[in-house]
Design a protein around this motif. Structure first.
Motif, PDB file in Angstrom:
ATOM      1  N   MET A 109      -1.087  -4.453   9.859  1.00  0.00           N
ATOM      2  CA  MET A 109      -0.565  -5.666   9.245  1.00  0.00           C
ATOM      3  C   MET A 109       0.951  -5.672   9.385  1.00  0.00           C
ATOM      4  N   LYS A 153       4.701  -8.368   9.571  1.00  0.00           N
ATOM      5  CA  LYS A 153       5.235  -9.715   9.379  1.00  0.00           C
ATOM      6  C   LYS A 153       5.463 -10.426  10.703  1.00  0.00           C
ATOM      7  N   ASN A 196       7.706   4.663   9.875  1.00  0.00           N
ATOM      8  CA  ASN A 196       9.081   5.129   9.635  1.00  0.00           C
ATOM      9  C   ASN A 196       9.382   6.485  10.288  1.00  0.00           C
ATOM     10  N   ARG A 223       0.855  -1.201   0.000  1.00  0.00           N
ATOM     11  CA  ARG A 223       0.000   0.000   0.000  1.00  0.00           C
ATOM     12  C   ARG A 223       0.894   1.256   0.000  1.00  0.00           C
ATOM     13  N   GLY A 263       6.175   4.769   5.154  1.00  0.00           N
ATOM     14  CA  GLY A 263       4.958   4.549   5.926  1.00  0.00           C
ATOM     15  C   GLY A 263       5.070   5.274   7.266  1.00  0.00           C
TER      16      GLY A 263
HETATM   17  P1  AMP Z   1       9.974  -2.853   5.508  1.00  0.00           P
HETATM   18  O1  AMP Z   1      10.184  -3.771   4.344  1.00  0.00           O
HETATM   19  O2  AMP Z   1       9.604  -3.537   6.757  1.00  0.00           O
HETATM   20  O3  AMP Z   1      11.170  -1.931   5.715  1.00  0.00           O
HETATM   21  O4  AMP Z   1       8.731  -1.928   5.160  1.00  0.00           O
HETATM   22  C1  AMP Z   1       8.538  -1.394   3.883  1.00  0.00           C
HETATM   23  C2  AMP Z   1       7.568  -0.238   3.911  1.00  0.00           C
HETATM   24  O5  AMP Z   1       6.255  -0.668   4.302  1.00  0.00           O
HETATM   25  C3  AMP Z   1       7.934   0.878   4.900  1.00  0.00           C
HETATM   26  O6  AMP Z   1       7.844   2.126   4.224  1.00  0.00           O
HETATM   27  C4  AMP Z   1       6.900   0.771   6.006  1.00  0.00           C
HETATM   28  O7  AMP Z   1       6.619   2.029   6.540  1.00  0.00           O
HETATM   29  C5  AMP Z   1       5.705   0.230   5.247  1.00  0.00           C
HETATM   30  N1  AMP Z   1       4.726  -0.529   6.062  1.00  0.00           N
HETATM   31  C6  AMP Z   1       4.973  -1.444   7.034  1.00  0.00           C
HETATM   32  N2  AMP Z   1       3.812  -1.964   7.534  1.00  0.00           N
HETATM   33  C7  AMP Z   1       2.797  -1.354   6.841  1.00  0.00           C
HETATM   34  C8  AMP Z   1       1.361  -1.443   6.875  1.00  0.00           C
HETATM   35  N3  AMP Z   1       0.723  -2.288   7.685  1.00  0.00           N
HETATM   36  N4  AMP Z   1       0.661  -0.664   6.029  1.00  0.00           N
HETATM   37  C9  AMP Z   1       1.295   0.183   5.168  1.00  0.00           C
HETATM   38  N5  AMP Z   1       2.641   0.312   5.086  1.00  0.00           N
HETATM   39  C10 AMP Z   1       3.393  -0.429   5.907  1.00  0.00           C
END
Ligand code: AMP
Ligand code: ZN
Length: 468
Positions: free
Chosen positions: A280, A282, A243, A41, A240
């Motif tokens: 949501m 991981k 961050n 998203r 997101g």
């Molecule tokens: P990551 O791979 O964990 O570094 O996250 C990748 C991106 O997904 C980052 O910009 C986060 O802010 C965003 N993100 C993480 N969880 C969500 C969520 N539930 N909804 C929308 N964006 C998310």
């Protein structure tokens, strides 16, 4: 363009440093697992932002990192390196994990029509840049060495709490609850720039540095890659909302400490996708992926459409019912467009009016649902020729990227939906044969409610997707 800036907490007029050129940095994925649809998203929102800016006439220089080292389980320097954990989980090397999940990420992006940024850089390719920056931060006394690691001293940063809008005590509550305090830090909020005394003896990725063999902290990679590819002044930085703190807060502290001046003017954050359990993520165990949605018969672009129906700054609740509704509306929309007559007949009189309305929606803090409203208004406008409608739809789809104009032979509905309808038609035929007209009518009505109209003729029963 008016856009909400997390730094000032207001909707502001966007003015880039250099006329017509936008320097934009977006935090990329940590490639230790598949991206979930919440992560995606955020990338959909960033894609719309980039394409929206282009629609308005800007040249966008966009850079994204791929995190393949240094992102610890907890964003505040606690836990194991996520990449290391991914490698252990799958009995592979960190490099294999990074390759596999980076490829999977860009495949997801492709199915969602998220354009790959012009510059995508792996964190591990720019270790020398981080080392240069850390050296300067040490020279300028923003950083210190303790117990073999290099830390940034947040008390030296200018206005460290501005982006998050919270004070030290408020932020420390969250940190204290989840993080085992790193005794080497002067202040609990300080963050790691370089780790040599790894808490994890298994750490595979290590490099030589003036402070010993080790690896960089997560935050420095974005500051480093942004500096290397976009220079000293950034217009937009995205991610997101999770961050905002600590990642982006720390990026600002170290970049501005290193550069000696303000770094990025606009911080734009996308809200989360929630499921019934909340955000949501991981770490919650099971999470939804685009592959999973596809295996259930959904078109990935119906998920993109679902995201575009709401504003990027609002929390979006995911449910299969909501996705079903989006898929139905999306199919109907494309069906309607498919029926437009393609004979060239362009009416120019209202083109500017609709293009301006579409630009206004972009200008209005990236209002994607208003963009869709303009699209529907075009379809409804009886004064426009079909060809003019198609011309405008194609134009808007440069931003929306919903594949609104299909190839002639493309099917509107998925194979799964089609076989479901055919099964229902068979059931209804059987009911009619048994003179069970109640059941037969019920099947017809249920399909109708789902936007599928049955048409009986002497040759048998066919169906049509009803226009919304
Ligand atoms: P990551 O791979 O964990 O570094 O996250 C990748 C991106 O997904 C980052 O910009 C986060 O802010 C965003 N993100 C993480 N969880 C969500 C969520 N539930 N909804 C929308 N964006 C998310
Ligand atoms: Zn980042």
């Amino acid at each position: 363009m008016k856009i909400y800036n997390t730094l000032t907490k207001t909707v502001e007029q966007f003015t880039p440093n250099e006329e017509n050129t936008v320097r934009m940095y977006t935090c990329g994925p940590t490639v230790y697992h598949y991206a979930h649809i919440g992560n995606l998203r955020t990338y959909i929102f960033e894609d719309i932002l980039e394409k929206g800016l282009e629609y308005l006439g800007y040249n966008v220089l966009r850079v994204m990192n791929v995190t393949d080292v240094g992102h610890l389980e907890n964003d505040s320097d606690d836990g194991e390196d996520k990449m290391q954990k991914g490698a252990e989980r799958e009995h592979k090397s960190v490099y294999e994990i990074a390759d596999f999940y980076e490829r999977a990420f860009f495949k997801d992006c492709e199915s969602l029509n998220i354009r790959k940024p012009k510059v995508v850089e792996r964190a591990t390719k720019h270790i020398d840049t981080y080392i240069e920056m850390i050296k300067v931060l040490l020279d300028k006394d923003f950083a210190y060495i303790s117990n073999g690691n290099v830390y940034f001293d947040v008390t030296k940063a200018n206005n460290y709490y501005q982006l998050s809008g919270k004070n030290q005590d408020e932020l420390y509550v969250g940190v204290r609850d989840t993080v085992e305090n790193d005794k080497s830090k002067r202040n609990p909020q300080d963050f790691g720039l370089w780790f040599t005394v790894s808490k994890f003896s298994k750490q595979e990725m290590k490099w030589d540095s003036p402070w010993g063999v080790g690896y960089p902290g997560w935050h420095i990679e974005c500051s480093g890659i942004s500096y290397k590819f976009l220079g000293e002044y950034l217009d937009i930085h995205c991610g997101g909302v999770d961050n905002i703190f600590p990642h982006h807060t720390n990026e600002i502290a170290q970049s501005e400490g290193f550069l000696g001046h303000k770094w990025c003017n606009y911080w734009i954050h996308g809200e989360h996708l929630n499921d019934s359990k909340g955000k949501m993520s991981k770490s919650n165990g099971e999470f939804l992926t685009i592959d999973l949605l596809e295996s259930k018969g959904y078109n990935p672009l119906a998920y993109r459409f679902f995201c575009l129906q709401s504003h990027y700054r609002k929390v979006l609740e995911f449910s299969y019912d909501a996705l079903d509704a989006a898929q139905k509306t999306y199919d109907k929309l494309r069906n309607k467009i498919k029926k437009l007559d393609r004979t060239p007949d362009l009416h120019e009189s209202k083109l500017d009016y609709y293009k301006e309305r579409f630009s206004d929606a972009i200008n209005n803090d990236l209002n994607t649902s208003s963009m869709l409203t303009v699209l529907y208004d075009v379809l409804k406008d009886n004064e426009l020729s079909d060809f003019t409608k198609l011309y405008l739809i194609e134009d808007f789809d440069k931003v929306l990227s919903l594949d609104l104009i299909m190839d002639d032979d493309e099917k509107i509905i998925s194979e799964e939906t089609e076989s479901m309808i055919l099964k229902k038609i068979e059931e209804r035929n059987l009911a009619k044969k048994n003179k069970d007209f109640e059941t037969a009518d019920k099947i017809r009505d249920e399909l109708f409610d789902q936007g599928i109209k049955l048409i009986d003729s002497r040759e048998g029963t066919t169906y049509e997707i009803i226009e919304g």
